[in-house]
Design an enzyme around this catalytic site. Structure first.
Site, mmCIF file in Angstrom:
data_model
loop_
_atom_site.group_PDB
_atom_site.id
_atom_site.type_symbol
_atom_site.label_atom_id
_atom_site.label_comp_id
_atom_site.label_asym_id
_atom_site.label_seq_id
_atom_site.Cartn_x
_atom_site.Cartn_y
_atom_site.Cartn_z
ATOM 1 N N PRO A 9 0.784 -1.729 -0.083
ATOM 2 C CA PRO A 9 0.349 -0.501 -0.037
ATOM 3 C C PRO A 9 0.850 1.572 0.279
ATOM 4 C CG PRO A 9 -0.567 -1.501 2.031
ATOM 5 C CD PRO A 9 0.350 -1.830 0.840
ATOM 6 N N ASN A 10 -0.154 2.281 -0.438
ATOM 7 C CA ASN A 10 1.103 3.375 -1.132
ATOM 8 C C ASN A 10 2.152 3.718 -1.979
ATOM 9 O OD1 ASN A 10 -1.658 4.658 0.621
ATOM 10 N ND2 ASN A 10 -0.381 3.627 2.551
ATOM 11 N N ARG A 17 5.241 11.040 -2.163
ATOM 12 C CA ARG A 17 5.749 11.121 -0.681
ATOM 13 C C ARG A 17 6.950 11.490 -0.081
ATOM 14 N NH1 ARG A 17 5.041 4.606 1.636
ATOM 15 N NH2 ARG A 17 3.952 5.430 2.923
ATOM 16 N N TYR A 22 11.441 8.091 1.503
ATOM 17 C CA TYR A 22 11.180 7.930 0.436
ATOM 18 C C TYR A 22 11.856 7.860 -1.132
ATOM 19 C CZ TYR A 22 7.548 6.200 3.636
ATOM 20 O OH TYR A 22 7.076 5.623 5.016
ATOM 21 N N ASN A 73 8.010 -5.150 -0.841
ATOM 22 C CA ASN A 73 8.302 -4.029 0.158
ATOM 23 C C ASN A 73 6.840 -4.007 0.213
ATOM 24 O OD1 ASN A 73 7.498 -2.405 1.814
ATOM 25 N ND2 ASN A 73 8.848 -0.638 -0.069
ATOM 26 N N ALA A 76 2.822 -0.712 5.014
ATOM 27 C CA ALA A 76 2.988 -0.684 6.334
ATOM 28 C C ALA A 76 2.475 -1.942 6.997
ATOM 29 C CB ALA A 76 1.331 0.460 6.795
ATOM 30 N N ASP A 86 2.020 -15.331 6.593
ATOM 31 C CA ASP A 86 1.545 -16.607 6.647
ATOM 32 C C ASP A 86 1.353 -16.776 5.449
ATOM 33 O OD1 ASP A 86 0.826 -16.680 9.026
ATOM 34 O OD2 ASP A 86 -1.502 -17.092 8.928
ATOM 35 N N GLU A 97 13.024 -9.554 1.836
ATOM 36 C CA GLU A 97 12.163 -8.012 1.901
ATOM 37 C C GLU A 97 12.468 -6.552 1.756
ATOM 38 O OE1 GLU A 97 9.027 -8.647 5.119
ATOM 39 O OE2 GLU A 97 9.665 -6.213 5.764
ATOM 40 N N HIS A 99 12.842 -2.752 1.958
ATOM 41 C CA HIS A 99 12.281 -1.153 2.641
ATOM 42 C C HIS A 99 12.911 0.316 2.483
ATOM 43 C CE1 HIS A 99 9.114 -3.120 5.022
ATOM 44 N NE2 HIS A 99 10.414 -3.781 5.641
ATOM 45 N N LEU A 100 12.103 1.345 2.145
ATOM 46 C CA LEU A 100 13.029 2.493 1.258
ATOM 47 C C LEU A 100 13.822 3.153 2.384
ATOM 48 C CD1 LEU A 100 10.250 3.432 -0.720
ATOM 49 C CD2 LEU A 100 12.150 3.200 -2.195
ATOM 50 N N SER A 101 12.721 3.539 3.236
ATOM 51 C CA SER A 101 13.442 3.796 4.754
ATOM 52 C C SER A 101 14.348 3.535 5.428
ATOM 53 C CB SER A 101 12.297 4.628 5.283
ATOM 54 O OG SER A 101 11.154 3.486 5.749
ATOM 55 N N ARG A 106 13.287 4.982 12.694
ATOM 56 C CA ARG A 106 11.578 5.768 12.450
ATOM 57 C C ARG A 106 10.764 5.618 13.390
ATOM 58 N NH1 ARG A 106 9.623 5.916 6.995
ATOM 59 N NH2 ARG A 106 7.800 7.487 7.669
#
Ligand code: DQA
Length: 147
Positions: A9-10, A17, A22, A73, A76, A86, A97, A99-101, A106
Site C-alpha cells: 500500500p501507498n 510521498r 522515500y 516491500n 505498512a 502467512d 524484504e 524498505h526504502l526508508s 523511525r
C-alpha cells in the site's frame, strides 16, 4: 519463470510521498531501473503493486510458487499483517524484504516487521537501490547457490 517485484500500500504514490524517507523517484521510475538491471542479468521480472492485502495475497498464492524469487516491500502491512506473513511463509520461493526508508531509524511501531521472518533477509534504508540489491542477491543465489 520470473522474479516478482511486489509492492504494498501507498507505494504507488512514490514521488509524492515524503522524499526524505522515500526519495523522489516514482514507482514506475524505480521499476524502470530494476528492469534495466534485470535485462543486463538476462532475467525476467514481473511487477505488482496493490493497496489491498487480499490482492497481494492472491497474487503471491498464484505467482509465488513458480517464481524464481520475490522482492517485496509490504509497506505498512510489514508491521501488522499476519495474513501476508502467512502467505509468504507458505512459499518455498526465496524472498527478500525491502524498505526504502530505514525502518529502525523511525517511529517505534515501524521497527517491528512481522513479515521479515518469512524472508531470507531485509534491506532497509537504501532507497530504490535496495530493490536492485535484493534482486541481485536472488539472481546470484539461483545461479551460484550462495550459502
Ligand atoms: C516502507 C516503510 C513502512 O513503514 C511504510 O508504511 C511504507 C514504506 C518503506 O519502504 O520504507 O509505506 O515500507
Amino acid at each position: 519463470m520470473a522474479y516478482l517485484i511486489v509492492n504494498g500500500p501507498n507505494l504507488n504514490a512514490l514521488g509524492r510521498r515524503d522524499p526524505t524517507q522515500y526519495g523522489t523517484l516514482t514507482l514506475a521510475q524505480i521499476q524502470d531501473r530494476i528492469q534495466g538491471r534485470a535485462a543486463e542479468w538476462g532475467v525476467e521480472v514481473a511487477f505488482f503493486q496493490s493497496n489491498h492485502e487480499g490482492a497481494l495475497i492472491d497474487y503471491l498464492q498464484q505467482r509465488g510458487p513458480a517464481a524464481e524469487g520475490i522482492v517485496i516491500n509490504p509497506g505498512a502491512f510489514t508491521h501488522y499483517s499476519i495474513a501476508l506473513r502467512d502467505a509468504l511463509t507458505d512459499l518455498q520461493t526465496p524472498i527478500v524484504e525491502v524498505h526504502l526508508s530505514n525502518i529502525h531509524a523511525r517511529e517505534e511501531f515501524r521497527r517491528k516487521s512481522v513479515t521479515a521472518e518469512a524472508a531470507r533477509g531485509i534491506i532497509s534504508g537504501l532507497g530504490w537501490h535496495g530493490y536492485v540489491l535484493a534482486l541481485e542477491h536472488l539472481v546470484l543465489l539461483n545461479k551460484k547457490g550462495l550459502t
